[in-house]
Design a protein around this motif. Structure first.
Motif, PDB file in Angstrom:
ATOM      1  N   GLY A   1      44.211 -20.132  33.263  1.00 62.68           N
ATOM      2  CA  GLY A   1      43.973 -21.356  32.447  1.00 62.68           C
ATOM      3  C   GLY A   1      44.298 -22.564  33.131  1.00 62.68           C
ATOM      4  N   PRO A   2      44.316 -23.930  32.495  1.00 58.48           N
ATOM      5  CA  PRO A   2      44.303 -25.133  33.048  1.00 58.48           C
ATOM      6  C   PRO A   2      45.804 -25.562  33.150  1.00 58.48           C
ATOM      7  CG  PRO A   2      43.792 -25.400  30.819  1.00 58.48           C
ATOM      8  CD  PRO A   2      43.592 -23.921  30.978  1.00 58.48           C
ATOM      9  N   ALA A   3      46.817 -24.706  32.491  1.00 60.62           N
ATOM     10  CA  ALA A   3      48.184 -25.195  32.468  1.00 60.62           C
ATOM     11  C   ALA A   3      49.137 -24.116  32.862  1.00 60.62           C
ATOM     12  CB  ALA A   3      48.648 -25.844  31.133  1.00 60.62           C
ATOM     13  N   PRO A   4      48.997 -23.450  34.189  1.00 55.89           N
ATOM     14  CA  PRO A   4      49.703 -22.322  34.549  1.00 55.89           C
ATOM     15  C   PRO A   4      51.083 -22.550  34.478  1.00 55.89           C
ATOM     16  CG  PRO A   4      48.614 -23.676  36.610  1.00 55.89           C
ATOM     17  CD  PRO A   4      48.250 -24.139  35.407  1.00 55.89           C
ATOM     18  N   PHE A   5      51.939 -23.532  34.779  1.00 52.70           N
ATOM     19  CA  PHE A   5      53.345 -23.922  34.436  1.00 52.70           C
ATOM     20  C   PHE A   5      53.566 -23.282  33.012  1.00 52.70           C
ATOM     21  CE2 PHE A   5      57.226 -25.930  33.592  1.00 52.70           C
ATOM     22  CZ  PHE A   5      58.223 -25.411  34.671  1.00 52.70           C
ATOM     23  N   GLU A   6      52.958 -23.809  31.909  1.00 48.85           N
ATOM     24  CA  GLU A   6      53.064 -23.333  30.799  1.00 48.85           C
ATOM     25  C   GLU A   6      53.149 -22.047  30.387  1.00 48.85           C
ATOM     26  OE1 GLU A   6      54.467 -25.552  28.202  1.00 48.85           O
ATOM     27  OE2 GLU A   6      54.160 -27.029  29.896  1.00 48.85           O
ATOM     28  N   VAL A   7      52.210 -21.267  31.221  1.00 46.69           N
ATOM     29  CA  VAL A   7      51.981 -19.869  30.963  1.00 46.69           C
ATOM     30  C   VAL A   7      53.203 -19.189  31.717  1.00 46.69           C
ATOM     31  CG1 VAL A   7      50.488 -17.865  31.745  1.00 46.69           C
ATOM     32  CG2 VAL A   7      49.513 -20.044  31.027  1.00 46.69           C
ATOM     33  N   VAL A   8      53.625 -19.764  32.826  1.00 44.78           N
ATOM     34  CA  VAL A   8      54.816 -19.201  33.488  1.00 44.78           C
ATOM     35  C   VAL A   8      56.143 -19.272  32.321  1.00 44.78           C
ATOM     36  CG1 VAL A   8      56.505 -19.774  35.053  1.00 44.78           C
ATOM     37  CG2 VAL A   8      54.063 -19.767  35.939  1.00 44.78           C
ATOM     38  N   LYS A   9      56.277 -20.182  31.689  1.00 45.98           N
ATOM     39  CA  LYS A   9      57.181 -20.456  30.632  1.00 45.98           C
ATOM     40  C   LYS A   9      57.124 -19.448  29.874  1.00 45.98           C
ATOM     41  CE  LYS A   9      57.206 -24.716  29.583  1.00 45.98           C
ATOM     42  NZ  LYS A   9      57.322 -26.186  29.305  1.00 45.98           N
ATOM     43  N   VAL A  10      55.781 -19.223  29.105  1.00 50.51           N
ATOM     44  CA  VAL A  10      55.667 -18.006  28.242  1.00 50.51           C
ATOM     45  C   VAL A  10      55.832 -16.653  28.634  1.00 50.51           C
ATOM     46  CG1 VAL A  10      53.850 -17.035  26.550  1.00 50.51           C
ATOM     47  CG2 VAL A  10      54.186 -19.424  26.679  1.00 50.51           C
ATOM     48  N   HIS A  11      55.318 -16.421  30.074  1.00 51.49           N
ATOM     49  CA  HIS A  11      55.579 -15.174  30.542  1.00 51.49           C
ATOM     50  C   HIS A  11      56.995 -14.809  30.790  1.00 51.49           C
ATOM     51  CE1 HIS A  11      55.758 -12.106  33.918  1.00 51.49           C
ATOM     52  NE2 HIS A  11      54.604 -11.905  33.724  1.00 51.49           N
ATOM     53  N   ARG A  12      58.014 -15.904  30.998  1.00 51.43           N
ATOM     54  CA  ARG A  12      59.256 -15.879  31.068  1.00 51.43           C
ATOM     55  C   ARG A  12      59.767 -15.235  29.812  1.00 51.43           C
ATOM     56  NH1 ARG A  12      62.696 -20.048  33.377  1.00 51.43           N
ATOM     57  NH2 ARG A  12      64.352 -18.480  33.463  1.00 51.43           N
TER      58      ARG A  12
ATOM     59  N   VAL B   1      61.999 -12.215  32.874  1.00 50.85           N
ATOM     60  CA  VAL B   1      62.235 -12.079  34.311  1.00 50.85           C
ATOM     61  C   VAL B   1      62.319 -13.678  34.763  1.00 50.85           C
ATOM     62  CG1 VAL B   1      60.434 -10.269  34.759  1.00 50.85           C
ATOM     63  CG2 VAL B   1      59.460 -12.707  34.639  1.00 50.85           C
ATOM     64  N   GLY B   2      62.977 -13.966  35.944  1.00 48.57           N
ATOM     65  CA  GLY B   2      63.034 -15.159  36.541  1.00 48.57           C
ATOM     66  C   GLY B   2      61.978 -15.816  36.683  1.00 48.57           C
ATOM     67  N   ILE B   3      62.163 -17.192  36.949  1.00 46.85           N
ATOM     68  CA  ILE B   3      60.804 -18.285  37.115  1.00 46.85           C
ATOM     69  C   ILE B   3      60.066 -17.802  38.392  1.00 46.85           C
ATOM     70  CG2 ILE B   3      62.293 -19.794  38.328  1.00 46.85           C
ATOM     71  CD1 ILE B   3      60.676 -22.000  36.693  1.00 46.85           C
ATOM     72  N   LEU B   4      60.907 -17.248  39.361  1.00 47.29           N
ATOM     73  CA  LEU B   4      60.111 -16.949  40.737  1.00 47.29           C
ATOM     74  C   LEU B   4      59.106 -15.887  40.418  1.00 47.29           C
ATOM     75  CD1 LEU B   4      59.451 -17.570  43.479  1.00 47.29           C
ATOM     76  CD2 LEU B   4      61.392 -16.367  43.978  1.00 47.29           C
ATOM     77  N   ALA B   5      59.774 -14.767  39.635  1.00 42.84           N
ATOM     78  CA  ALA B   5      58.969 -13.640  39.506  1.00 42.84           C
ATOM     79  C   ALA B   5      57.719 -13.913  38.468  1.00 42.84           C
ATOM     80  CB  ALA B   5      59.886 -12.574  38.809  1.00 42.84           C
ATOM     81  N   ALA B   6      57.923 -14.711  37.619  1.00 38.51           N
ATOM     82  CA  ALA B   6      57.046 -15.066  36.515  1.00 38.51           C
ATOM     83  C   ALA B   6      55.850 -15.913  37.303  1.00 38.51           C
ATOM     84  CB  ALA B   6      57.556 -15.876  35.533  1.00 38.51           C
TER      85      ALA B   6
ATOM     86  N   VAL C   1      51.954 -14.869  37.640  1.00 33.65           N
ATOM     87  CA  VAL C   1      50.701 -15.897  37.095  1.00 33.65           C
ATOM     88  C   VAL C   1      50.143 -16.324  38.101  1.00 33.65           C
ATOM     89  CG1 VAL C   1      50.355 -17.879  35.815  1.00 33.65           C
ATOM     90  CG2 VAL C   1      52.194 -16.419  34.976  1.00 33.65           C
ATOM     91  N   THR C   2      50.328 -16.553  39.456  1.00 35.76           N
ATOM     92  CA  THR C   2      49.490 -17.191  40.368  1.00 35.76           C
ATOM     93  C   THR C   2      49.007 -15.914  41.170  1.00 35.76           C
ATOM     94  OG1 THR C   2      51.468 -17.641  41.656  1.00 35.76           O
ATOM     95  CG2 THR C   2      50.532 -19.444  40.351  1.00 35.76           C
ATOM     96  N   GLY C   3      49.290 -14.957  41.148  1.00 37.15           N
ATOM     97  CA  GLY C   3      49.004 -13.979  41.981  1.00 37.15           C
ATOM     98  C   GLY C   3      47.626 -13.262  41.624  1.00 37.15           C
ATOM     99  N   PRO C   4      47.109 -12.070  42.154  1.00 35.94           N
ATOM    100  CA  PRO C   4      45.895 -11.358  41.691  1.00 35.94           C
ATOM    101  C   PRO C   4      45.824 -11.175  40.493  1.00 35.94           C
ATOM    102  CG  PRO C   4      47.113 -10.295  43.815  1.00 35.94           C
ATOM    103  CD  PRO C   4      47.961 -11.493  43.072  1.00 35.94           C
ATOM    104  N   LEU C   5      44.623 -11.258  39.777  1.00 36.72           N
ATOM    105  CA  LEU C   5      44.454 -11.118  38.420  1.00 36.72           C
ATOM    106  C   LEU C   5      43.855  -9.877  38.100  1.00 36.72           C
ATOM    107  CD1 LEU C   5      43.753 -14.833  37.257  1.00 36.72           C
ATOM    108  CD2 LEU C   5      45.930 -13.637  36.859  1.00 36.72           C
ATOM    109  N   PRO C   6      43.685  -9.200  37.242  1.00 37.80           N
ATOM    110  CA  PRO C   6      44.735  -9.277  35.780  1.00 37.80           C
ATOM    111  C   PRO C   6      46.427  -8.783  36.087  1.00 37.80           C
ATOM    112  CG  PRO C   6      43.259  -7.519  35.695  1.00 37.80           C
ATOM    113  CD  PRO C   6      42.850  -7.975  36.741  1.00 37.80           C
TER     114      PRO C   6
ATOM    115  N   GLY D   1      46.714 -21.964  26.789  1.00 33.23           N
ATOM    116  CA  GLY D   1      45.513 -22.044  27.344  1.00 33.23           C
ATOM    117  C   GLY D   1      45.141 -20.961  28.256  1.00 33.23           C
ATOM    118  N   ALA D   2      45.900 -19.910  28.167  1.00 36.83           N
ATOM    119  CA  ALA D   2      45.576 -18.630  29.145  1.00 36.83           C
ATOM    120  C   ALA D   2      44.421 -17.860  28.410  1.00 36.83           C
ATOM    121  CB  ALA D   2      46.969 -17.876  29.387  1.00 36.83           C
ATOM    122  N   THR D   3      43.802 -17.120  29.234  1.00 33.75           N
ATOM    123  CA  THR D   3      42.906 -15.912  28.717  1.00 33.75           C
ATOM    124  C   THR D   3      43.884 -14.728  28.865  1.00 33.75           C
ATOM    125  OG1 THR D   3      41.123 -17.092  29.578  1.00 33.75           O
ATOM    126  CG2 THR D   3      40.702 -14.954  28.999  1.00 33.75           C
TER     127      THR D   3
END
Length: 89
Positions: free
Chosen positions: A27-38, A43-48, A52-57, A80-82
């Motif tokens: 979605g429009p706020a990938p950094f927020e999604v990274v925080k929720v993923h963590r 996992v660490g911030i780099l892995a998250a 999040v920015t790699g191939p989907l799903p 904001g993620a799907t």
């Protein structure tokens, strides 16, 4: 084990279904999604960030209970993620 014992065992075994939580689009706020993923995975911030920015799903969690999966999907959607929960294959 009688006929009814086998039926009861089958219902008990088949009644529990595990779910996978999939990130379909950050979605429009990938950094927020990274925080929720963590928070969800630990996992660490780099892995998250790579997830999040790699191939989907991206599978965020696998083999979790339905209630846990729905909560995780709700947290991802709130930033904001799907995301969706699918029965574990």
């Amino acid at each position: 084990m009688g006929e009814f014992g086998g039926i009861r065992y089958g219902l008990l075994v088949c009644d529990h279904t595990d779910y996978d939580v999939l990130l379909l689009d950050p979605g429009p706020a990938p950094f927020e999604v990274v925080k929720v993923h963590r928070e969800l995975t630990g996992v660490g911030i780099l892995a998250a960030k790579q997830a999040v920015t790699g191939p989907l799903p991206v599978p965020v969690l696998t083999g979790v209970e339905e209630r846990t999966a729905r909560r995780c999907v709700a947290r991802l959607r709130a930033v904001g993620a799907t995301a969706e929960a699918r029965p574990h294959a």
